[in-house]
Design a protein around this motif. Structure first.
Motif, mmCIF file in Angstrom:
data_model
loop_
_atom_site.group_PDB
_atom_site.id
_atom_site.type_symbol
_atom_site.label_atom_id
_atom_site.label_comp_id
_atom_site.label_asym_id
_atom_site.label_seq_id
_atom_site.Cartn_x
_atom_site.Cartn_y
_atom_site.Cartn_z
ATOM 1 N N PRO A 164 0.853 -1.285 0.094
ATOM 2 C CA PRO A 164 -0.027 -0.076 0.041
ATOM 3 C C PRO A 164 0.794 1.356 -0.125
ATOM 4 C CG PRO A 164 -0.854 -1.622 1.583
ATOM 5 C CD PRO A 164 0.340 -2.046 1.124
ATOM 6 N N GLY A 165 2.041 1.234 0.824
ATOM 7 C CA GLY A 165 2.881 2.548 0.765
ATOM 8 C C GLY A 165 3.355 2.775 -0.683
ATOM 9 N N GLN A 166 3.696 1.746 -1.357
ATOM 10 C CA GLN A 166 4.264 1.980 -2.934
ATOM 11 C C GLN A 166 3.057 2.271 -3.662
ATOM 12 O OE1 GLN A 166 5.836 -2.041 -3.146
ATOM 13 N NE2 GLN A 166 8.158 -1.360 -2.722
ATOM 14 N N ILE A 220 0.716 4.284 -2.676
ATOM 15 C CA ILE A 220 0.464 5.587 -2.498
ATOM 16 C C ILE A 220 1.473 6.833 -3.110
ATOM 17 C CG2 ILE A 220 0.630 7.566 -0.484
ATOM 18 C CD1 ILE A 220 -0.414 5.378 1.361
ATOM 19 N N VAL A 221 2.955 6.299 -3.211
ATOM 20 C CA VAL A 221 3.823 6.813 -3.926
ATOM 21 C C VAL A 221 3.385 6.904 -5.444
ATOM 22 C CG1 VAL A 221 6.154 6.894 -4.677
ATOM 23 C CG2 VAL A 221 5.664 6.326 -2.334
ATOM 24 N N ALA A 222 2.907 5.774 -6.072
ATOM 25 C CA ALA A 222 2.844 5.598 -7.543
ATOM 26 C C ALA A 222 1.407 6.391 -7.864
ATOM 27 C CB ALA A 222 2.505 4.429 -7.703
ATOM 28 N N SER A 223 0.337 6.514 -6.800
ATOM 29 C CA SER A 223 -0.613 7.353 -7.376
ATOM 30 C C SER A 223 -0.466 8.791 -7.170
ATOM 31 C CB SER A 223 -2.009 6.653 -6.565
ATOM 32 O OG SER A 223 -1.542 6.878 -5.189
ATOM 33 N N GLY A 224 0.359 9.285 -5.989
ATOM 34 C CA GLY A 224 0.482 10.601 -5.577
ATOM 35 C C GLY A 224 1.276 11.267 -6.950
ATOM 36 N N THR A 225 2.465 10.460 -7.306
ATOM 37 C CA THR A 225 2.999 11.080 -8.498
ATOM 38 C C THR A 225 2.357 11.196 -9.696
ATOM 39 O OG1 THR A 225 5.089 10.018 -7.578
ATOM 40 C CG2 THR A 225 5.428 10.656 -9.620
ATOM 41 N N GLY A 226 1.329 10.280 -9.898
ATOM 42 C CA GLY A 226 0.626 10.297 -11.143
ATOM 43 C C GLY A 226 -0.464 11.236 -10.968
ATOM 44 N N ILE A 277 -3.151 9.566 -18.835
ATOM 45 C CA ILE A 277 -2.028 9.932 -17.926
ATOM 46 C C ILE A 277 -1.801 9.453 -16.398
ATOM 47 C CG2 ILE A 277 -0.436 11.779 -16.975
ATOM 48 C CD1 ILE A 277 -1.760 13.538 -19.349
ATOM 49 N N MET A 278 -3.050 9.381 -15.829
ATOM 50 C CA MET A 278 -2.940 9.070 -14.447
ATOM 51 C C MET A 278 -2.840 7.427 -14.272
ATOM 52 S SD MET A 278 -3.353 9.742 -11.167
ATOM 53 C CE MET A 278 -2.917 8.380 -10.094
ATOM 54 N N ILE A 279 -3.842 6.715 -15.028
ATOM 55 C CA ILE A 279 -3.636 5.331 -15.241
ATOM 56 C C ILE A 279 -2.285 4.837 -15.569
ATOM 57 C CG2 ILE A 279 -4.735 3.367 -15.932
ATOM 58 C CD1 ILE A 279 -7.449 4.608 -15.793
ATOM 59 N N GLY A 280 -2.140 5.455 -16.627
ATOM 60 C CA GLY A 280 -0.502 5.056 -17.253
ATOM 61 C C GLY A 280 0.700 5.194 -16.200
ATOM 62 N N SER A 281 0.608 6.371 -15.713
ATOM 63 C CA SER A 281 1.632 6.739 -14.534
ATOM 64 C C SER A 281 1.522 5.742 -13.476
ATOM 65 C CB SER A 281 1.512 8.257 -14.168
ATOM 66 O OG SER A 281 1.556 8.980 -15.228
ATOM 67 N N TYR A 282 0.534 5.510 -12.801
ATOM 68 C CA TYR A 282 0.286 4.643 -11.824
ATOM 69 C C TYR A 282 0.538 3.280 -12.246
ATOM 70 C CZ TYR A 282 -2.251 2.263 -8.248
ATOM 71 O OH TYR A 282 -2.661 1.512 -6.938
ATOM 72 N N GLU A 283 0.233 2.798 -13.312
ATOM 73 C CA GLU A 283 0.618 1.327 -13.635
ATOM 74 C C GLU A 283 2.183 1.352 -13.776
ATOM 75 O OE1 GLU A 283 -1.443 -1.261 -13.673
ATOM 76 O OE2 GLU A 283 -3.105 -0.283 -13.130
ATOM 77 N N PHE A 284 2.639 2.172 -14.392
ATOM 78 C CA PHE A 284 3.932 2.558 -14.531
ATOM 79 C C PHE A 284 4.812 2.098 -13.279
ATOM 80 C CE2 PHE A 284 8.055 4.776 -14.853
ATOM 81 C CZ PHE A 284 8.709 3.902 -15.921
ATOM 82 N N GLY A 285 4.514 3.001 -12.234
ATOM 83 C CA GLY A 285 4.997 3.036 -11.075
ATOM 84 C C GLY A 285 4.905 1.820 -10.315
ATOM 85 N N LYS A 286 3.626 1.098 -10.474
ATOM 86 C CA LYS A 286 3.417 0.063 -9.750
ATOM 87 C C LYS A 286 4.440 -1.112 -10.337
ATOM 88 C CE LYS A 286 -0.974 -0.830 -10.309
ATOM 89 N NZ LYS A 286 -2.220 -1.654 -10.235
ATOM 90 N N SER A 287 4.518 -1.051 -11.659
ATOM 91 C CA SER A 287 5.581 -2.055 -12.390
ATOM 92 C C SER A 287 6.970 -1.822 -11.582
ATOM 93 C CB SER A 287 5.282 -1.771 -13.945
ATOM 94 O OG SER A 287 4.077 -2.056 -14.347
#
Length: 359
Positions: free
Chosen positions: A31-33, A35-41, A338-348
């Protein structure tokens, strides 16, 4: 000496926790990761699409303009950024009302961009960016983190799970995020009026509770949920289907940024089309609430959602219900992509990091 069979057993035992965590927590991300991925997006998306949201609300508000009465000490805040909102606030009223009335009538998206840039300055397209970030980032973090956690707690797996799981997870996550963030709307609108200290912000909240009760902090919750929950359900329903099909088409084992970007864009466009009338209603109801508050008309109840729809349809037909659709589509599609793409990229990124760390 280790036999081949023993080595295979060892590998299965070592990989077991990794595979189990993938099934339960979105392929091993914490969950912490998330948060970082979604916040950046959220920050990237807000910076890029705020001008489109400002134009969208300006065009929608033309269907129901502000009356000509002069209300001393109040201002009308229509939108600024991804989190659109309308209310009255104290101090600086003439500036905000002039901001709304500048530029005359807008004949379209491009005309609105040009008139706002020429008459108010190009930076006005990013009006209220700071308070919007205060709202958009925590709301997005809560929403995306809750969605993934709910989805996988319901047993979602690619290819085999029911498409109703993303629908349920998306709807519940949106209600949760709106309910938690809604009280901060008061803080955001006060910040748009003038810079406030922490003590002054607390005073504003205390005054609002004393005047209207604790539930006044959730004012506008109903119209927001009515618009955002159907949008969220449609968005994730279509996104998960499109993503799975694209992954099968290109024989991918992991989600890539282009796949997430395209799937998010198409899914957002479909959801925006079906929910645009509710977006228009939300804008009209917020304007009406702002006028009632400004005039201290506490006896009159705001019109119901379907009454507002009938009024708009009687006055302007389907064009009224789809006022601002093009700029909303132009904002929602790239924003979600942009949001979903950035979020999924951060998760990957965090998935690969976790796998390497566990090895």
């Amino acid at each position: 000496m280790i036999r081949k069979g023993d080595e295979s057993t060892k590998n299965v035992t070592t990989a077991g926790p990794v595979l189990q965590s993938r099934q339960k927590t979105d392929l091993g991300i914490t969950p912490g990761q998330q948060i970082v991925a979604s916040g950046t997006g959220a920050m990237i998306t807000t910076l890029l699409v705020t001008p489109l949201d400002v134009v969208k609300i300006r065009l929608q508000a033309q269907v129901k303009p502000i009356g000509s009465v002069s209300i001393s000490g109040h201002c009308f805040l229509y939108c600024n950024g991804l989190m659109d909102h309308v209310c009255t606030c104290i101090n600086g009223g003439s500036v905000s009302k002039q901001w709304y009335n500048r530029g005359g009538h807008f004949n379209g998206v491009l005309d609105a961009f040009l008139k706002i840039s020429r008459t108010e300055g190009i930076l006005k397209l990013w009006s209220g960016l700071s308070p919007t970030l205060v709202m958009a980032v925590p709301a997005t973090v809560l929403y995306y983190t809750a969605y993934d956690q709910l989805k996988y707690s319901m047993g979602y797996k690619y290819e085999t799970s029911s498409s109703l799981i993303p629908v349920a997870a998306g709807g519940i996550a949106r209600v949760f995020a709106v309910s938690v963030i809604n009280p901060l709307e008061l803080v955001r609108t006060k910040m748009q009026s003038r810079p406030l200290t922490f003590k002054e912000i607390v005073g504003c909240i205390r005054t609002a509770v004393q005047d209207g009760g604790i539930l006044s902090l959730w004012r506008g919750w109903g119209p927001t949920v009515l618009r955002d929950v159907p949008f969220s359900c449609l968005l994730w329903f279509n996104f998960e289907i499109l993503r799975a099909r694209l992954m099968r088409l290109y024989h991918l084992e992991e989600t890539t940024f282009p796949v997430s970007f395209v799937s998010g864009a198409v899914a957002a466009g479909i959801a925006a089309f079906f929910t645009n009338p509710f977006d228009v209603v939300k804008t009209h109801r917020q304007i009406e609430l702002g006028e009632m508050d400004a005039l201290k008309d506490v006896k009159r109840n705001p019109a119901s959602t379907f009454l507002i729809i009938r009024r708009i349809y009687a006055r302007s037909g389907m064009n009224g219900l789809y006022a601002g659709f093009i700029p909303r589509l132009g904002r929602v599609v790239p924003a979600c992509a942009i949001m979903i793409g950035s979020y999924e990229f951060g998760k990957s990124f965090f998935q690969r990091y976790n796998e390497q760390h566990q090895r």
